[in-house]
Design a protein around this motif. Structure first.
Motif, short mmCIF file in Angstrom:
data_model
loop_
_atom_site.label_atom_id
_atom_site.label_comp_id
_atom_site.label_asym_id
_atom_site.label_seq_id
_atom_site.Cartn_x
_atom_site.Cartn_y
_atom_site.Cartn_z
N ALA A 1 -13.50 11.96 -20.18
CA ALA A 1 -12.20 11.73 -20.81
C ALA A 1 -11.07 12.07 -19.83
N SER B 1 -3.14 2.47 -23.38
CA SER B 1 -4.10 3.48 -23.82
C SER B 1 -5.44 2.85 -24.16
N PHE C 1 -9.39 4.15 -23.49
CA PHE C 1 -10.37 4.37 -24.55
C PHE C 1 -11.66 3.61 -24.24
N VAL D 1 -6.27 8.11 -27.83
CA VAL D 1 -5.73 8.18 -26.47
C VAL D 1 -4.24 7.91 -26.58
N LEU E 1 -8.63 9.33 -18.30
CA LEU E 1 -7.23 9.51 -18.69
C LEU E 1 -6.36 9.55 -17.44
N ALA F 1 -6.28 12.61 -24.44
CA ALA F 1 -7.40 11.90 -25.04
C ALA F 1 -8.24 12.93 -25.77
N SER G 1 -0.34 4.36 -27.92
CA SER G 1 -1.57 5.04 -28.32
C SER G 1 -2.63 4.06 -28.79
#
Lengths: 385, 722
Positions: free
Chosen positions: B240, B558, B562, B542, B244, B258, B526
């Motif tokens: 993650a 985002s 993900f 995220v 990210l 995230a 998001s």
């Protein structure tokens, strides 16, 4: 110089000095053991060195005792000149210990020329005064020449820089000149000039200033310097009867110089008030016996010499104790016969030997064959003048 | 006496007078000293003895060892290591200063002058009694100093907190101050459990600071802190954080986060915050970074909040998925009383079914549905999904967010709230709301602490999954899931698609509120979603602050993060399979995304690619694929060629023997993944990082043969590198 029969030396004086030296072995050992162990890995290191110096000191006492003191009159001037040259040499060559060039190292032995110069000066002043007689009251022919010698020695010592040793020598010279019946006006005039000069000199170096400040603020309720505080804690730990020989806590590296300048604090800790007062009493005995010898000395040289030696030893002892207990600013003067340190011990011992020699030419302790047969039994004081 | 000196009446009398004065002087001196001795030694002694006691006796703290932080698979995330500090007493060192300085210089590689300076130089009149020479050095280094037997040098042990994965999970784990007190994150939240209780011992000390125990005081043993098991999976966490960070870089965003959670249990699997914190070097971290923004910061969610409107509409049977709404061709003016608001869509549409309106994220339709739902039902659903109240997660600093009661709403609040404005939510609130959808309508409490154990392993307390409430019917949850799947399949989040994995989710883009008003050009983008949609294992959120370079919509910013996270999790997880992929209709995929086939065997990779309509061409020598062109995630058309470059010299040997790959240095999980690819049986001893393997790398072995891995916790290796 009329050769007279020698009488007995002053045994109380010798006894007290030897007693101090023996006691010093225990005190120095206890005071230095932790430090020596930490530093060298053997706690007896400083004791052994001190023991050697005590033995040499006893030798020096006997050397002084057997040399007729009148002999010195002929040598004081060259010895003093030699000492001054030595001081000057040290100033140029000496190794630094604690930030001051006070030592001249000769084949592994550290010699403090200021110790030699101190006694050389005092001896020479005695000789001068004895020669000059009433001339000491004359400014140009009596007072000034003596002051030149004093100034030379004190000046060089202070240049080392060792302010406190210089001040001690100046003070002792002053005592001697005072006892020589120099004029009040000369003495007071000198003091009026010297004291402000010394004061300015004293504050001219940061470390001296700091010491003096710490002394002043310390005595006015503020914090003491670390060393002094540790010294006082040592005295206080001892209380009335002390914590016992070898039981000092302060010597476990809390108290710096515990075996040297602050040795009296360890005495206080291990033997209590009883111990410190006993040590003071021993020095009082030295003072009283010395003054007695001076009073009955057979000539003026002997008299002045006895006064000078006695005053020196008592004065140093009192100043050392005064520093340790916080009534004087920290100076770093040893306690004669007690502190660890070779030069002081050897010269003090020799000086006591000279004092004993002087005593032998008095009627204090006449030989049995002489007219007065009860002399040995008489008390220390009370002899008719 | 010949000189005519005036006024000397009697020399002897003058001498006696002065002698008397001298005696008086000495007598006074003796009295002063004697008097002062009586004062110090007897009268004032108490004062100095009190000082003495203080310096002789010292109470030393015996520090308790702080508990370890452990992830769900037993990987130690934070533990303690002993470090050593050196101090010197320059007075004792004295003339040995040069030798001591030289010894230190040899061990630590700094110039000798550096240490000589600390020791006050070759001569110092005012030497201090205590100086630090070196602090917090590793025990191996310390041994070399100790071996030199230097005078005046003191060695002290100091425990130090060690975070084995540096910045990975740093913000969540938090860190401690110099006194080992937790000051952020889990370290703060569970400080009481972790810290244990210090013991103490009273020591007699000398001027050097050396000590020996005092018989007068009992020794109190320290009680070490409890270990804390977290729900975190450090591998997920690392994935993650990595994805990210990469996503933020690509998008030129200011920051982001995230969070992954198991929707069935509420266990937080990963919580990544960027910019992050390395708790091993927290010195430079300001307070805003140390905050766990997933629970402490609120944002205006925008379209992700439509889950509330849709859930309420479905739950109360007010709207059918195929019900059609007029989308006002992109702009709708709402005037209620004196309030007027312009509602806009990103694209102009005429008529949309409700399901389609979710897929294209039409604010206008959602505002209309909101009106159908009505204030009370919308508010109740929002409240039931956990908005406006803390989720109860066991992380410090959680805020409740803002959800206005209908009585305080303005005229247009109903419509604007329906598409996610005029509310403030935390990322974790949003996560658990979608978790409830994924969990068949049941909201569970998110948590990060699984259990607290004593160092010997006894469980002090443990957390089990907590159901908060059923928020919606299973049917509603199913319908929402279908809608969210549509968002990924056909809507605003097509960038999130992973072939073979059903993903359900929703994008959100909201203008940031800066100082009370909407800022133009500043967005929160998001994506919230879960997978596999038919059996949700992971729900994730995220978020990205202020993406700049690739546009600002959640679906393109985002969303790909993900997807990248999900893809890597799917690839490494046995729980989530791609088995569904065979059921997929390849013709529905106009655009494919190249899967990650690295470290697979070429045959398997070719099969996988073929199932997606891609052609794998194998190049080079080796047992596994080292490199693929184009890279994973790259868009592709059916029929495209993916070049697979084989790597390592591990050739399949003759007569069915396979060379054992080198897995030393890999985590157990990665090593197992690698070995299973070659159909080896794996026998794991220990945990953490593979140190040794038997048979050795390159040895020919039969498929199905057992490979033994000897592992060590990461602490030891990290400590050595430290």
């Amino acid at each position: 110089m009329n050769e007279r029969q020698r009488n007995h030396i002053d045994l109380p004086l010798l006894t007290v000095v030897l007693l101090l030296m023996v006691l010093s072995l225990g005190v120095v050992y206890s005071a230095s053991a932790t430090w020596a162990y930490e530093k060298f890995g053997e706690s007896e290191r400083l004791l052994n060195s001190h023991l050697l110096k005590v033995v040499l000191g006893i030798g020096a006492i006997f050397a002084g005792m057997f040399i007729p003191y009148r002999v010195y009159r002929k040598f004081t001037k060259p010895v003093l000149i030699g000492a001054i040259v030595l001081l000057a040499t040290t100033l140029v060559l000496g190794g630094e210990t604690k930030g001051a060039t006070r030592w001249l190292r000769l084949g592994g032995f550290g010699l403090q020329p200021s110790e030699l110069a101190k006694f050389a000066l005092l001896f020479h002043l005695c000789a001068l005064i004895a020669v000059k007689g009433e001339l000491v009251r004359d400014f140009k022919h009596g007072y000034v020449p003596m002051m030149i010698w004093v100034g030379a020695v004190v000046g060089l010592v202070m240049l080392q820089p060792n302010f406190s040793a210089g001040a001690m020598i100046a003070a002792l010279s002053f005592i001697l000149l005072f006892m020589s019946r120099a004029r009040w006006s000369h003495l007071l005039g000198t003091a009026a000039l010297a004291i402000p000069a010394l004061a300015i000199y004293a504050v001219s170096a940061p470390y001296r200033m700091a010491r003096i400040q710490s002394f002043l603020t310390g005595s006015s309720g503020g914090g003491h310097s670390y060393q002094l505080l540790q010294g006082l804690i040592g005295f206080a730990n001892g209380g009335l009867f002390g914590v016992g020989p070898g039981e000092s806590r302060q010597r476990d590296l809390f108290l710096p110089e515990s075996y040297g300048d602050f040795v009296f604090s360890i005495v206080g800790e291990e033997y209590g008030l009883v111990g410190t007062l006993f040590f003071l009493f021993l020095f009082l005995v030295i003072l009283l016996r010395g003054f007695k010898i001076a009073r009955v000395a057979k000539d003026e040289f002997g008299q002045l010499l006895a006064l000078a030696i006695t005053s020196t030893i008592a004065f140093y002892a009192l100043v050392n104790a005064g520093v340790a207990i916080g009534v004087l600013p920290t100076t770093g003067q040893p306690m004669p016969f007690v502190s660890y340190g070779g030069s002081s011990l050897l010269f003090s011992s020799f000086a006591v030997g000279v004092l004993l020699n002087i005593s032998a030419y008095t009627d204090l302790h006449p030989r049995l064959s002489s007219t007065n047969s009860v002399a040995d039994a008489e008390p220390a004081v009370g002899t008719p003048a | 006496m010949n000189e005519p000196v005036a006024a000397t009446p009697d020399p002897a009398r003058g001498f006696r007078a002065r002698f008397l004065l001298l005696k008086f002087f000495f007598a006074l001196f003796f009295l002063v000293i004697g008097g002062r001795l009586v004062m110090v030694q007897v009268l004032d002694a108490g004062k100095y003895r009190a000082l003495a006691k203080k310096q002789y006796e010292q109470r030393f703290v015996l520090p308790a060892l702080r508990g370890n932080l452990v992830d769900r698979n037993g990987s130690v995330l934070a533990s303690n290591t002993m470090f050593v500090s050196f101090a010197a007493d320059p007075k004792i060192v004295g003339d040995d200063a040069r030798r001591v300085a030289k010894a230190f210089a040899q061990v630590f590689g700094k110039p000798g002058g550096f240490y000589l300076e600390k020791l006050g130089g070759p001569s110092g009149s005012d030497r201090r009694r205590f100086v630090w020479m070196e602090r917090s050095v590793r025990p191996e280094m310390a041994k070399r100093v100790a071996a030199a037997h230097l005078p005046g040098i003191v060695m002290m042990n100091e425990p130090r907190r060690l975070y084995h994965y540096d910045h990975v999970g740093g913000a969540l784990l938090g860190f401690t101050d110099l006194d080992h007190r937790g000051i952020s994150g889990i370290e703060l939240a569970l400080n009481a459990d972790l810290k244990g209780s210090n013991g103490s011992v009273t020591l007699q000390r000398d001027g050097l600071g050396r000590s020996r125990p005092s018989a007068d005081y009992p020794r109190i043993e320290p009680v070490n802190g409890h270990d804390v098991d977290l729900t975190l999976d450090i591998e997920y966490q690392a994935v993650a954080e990595e994805e990210l960070r990469r996503g933020l870089e690509i998008n030129g965003a200011d920051g982001g986060l995230a969070v992954l959670m198991n929707p069935r249990t509420g266990e937080i699997l990963a919580l990544a915050v960027a910019p992050g914190v390395n708790p091993n070097a927290p010195g430079a971290v300001d307070a805003s970074r140390a905050r766990i923004r997933a629970v402490t910061d609120i944002f205006e969610p925008g379209s992700t909040f439509k889950v509330v409107t849709a859930a309420a509409a479905y739950e109360h049977h007010l709207v059918q998925p195929e019900e059609r709404f007029y989308a006002e061709r992109g702009t709708m003016k709402v005037t209620i009383g004196r309030y007027t608001r312009l509602i806009k869509d990103t694209h102009e549409h005429d008529w949309l079914t409700f399901r389609e309106s979710m897929e294209v994220s039409s604010n206008i339709v959602m505002a209309k549905v909101g009106k159908v739902v009505g204030p009370e039902r919308l508010y109740d659903m929002a409240r039931n999904l956990g908005f406006g109240v803390p989720t109860g997660i066991d992380i410090p600093g959680e805020v409740r967010g803002t959800l206005k009661r209908p009585s305080t709403w303005s005229g247009t609040t109903l419509q604007t709230m329906a598409y996610g404005y005029e509310v403030g939510v935390t990322p974790v609130q949003m996560l658990s709301a979608y978790g409830a959808v994924a969990n068949g309508g049941v909201l569970v409490r998110p948590y990060v602490v699984r259990s607290v154990r004593t160092p010997s392993g006894d469980v002090v307390r443990s957390t089990s999954p907590t159901v908060i409430r059923r928020v919606m019917s299973v049917e509603t949850a199913k319908r929402l899931t279908e809608a969210f799947e549509g968002v990924v399949e056909r809507g605003t989040a097509t960038d999130v698609r992973i072939p073979g994995v059903r993903i359900a989710g929703k994008t959100g883009t909201a203008r940031k509120v800066i100082e009370g008003s909407y800022a133009s050009g500043s967005y929160t983008a998001s994506f919230v979603g879960f997978f596999p949609a038919d059996d949700p294992q992971v729900v994730g959120v995220v978020m990205m602050d202020n993406p700049r370079t690739r546009g600002f919509y959640g679906g393109v910013t985002s969303g790909p993060i993900f997807r990248a996270i999900a893809e890597r999790i799917v690839n490494s997880s046995s729980r989530i399979s791609r088995s569904v992929m065979t059921q997929r209709d390849p013709h529905r995929d106009r655009v494919l995304s190249v899967p990650d086939v690295r470290s697979m065997q070429p045959e398997f990779a070719r099969q996988m690619l073929a199932s997606m309509g891609l052609n794998g061409r194998v190049f080079g020598d080796g047992a596994v694929i080292a490199k693929q062109i184009p890279e994973a995630g790259h868009p592709a058309e059916p029929g495209d060629v993916v070049s697979l470059v084989l790597g390592t010299a591990l050739k399949p040997a003759a007569n069915g023997l396979v060379a054992v790959p080198d897995v030393r240095g890999l985590s157990v999980r990665r090593a197992m993944t690698r070995l299973v690819v070659d159909e080896f049986d794996v026998d794991v001893r220990g945990s953490g990082i593979v140190r040794q393997q038997m048979p050795a790398a390159g040895t020919a072995a039969k498929a199905g043969a057992s490979v033994t891995l000897v592992c060590e916790p990461r602490s030891m290796t990290t400590a050595v590198l430290y």
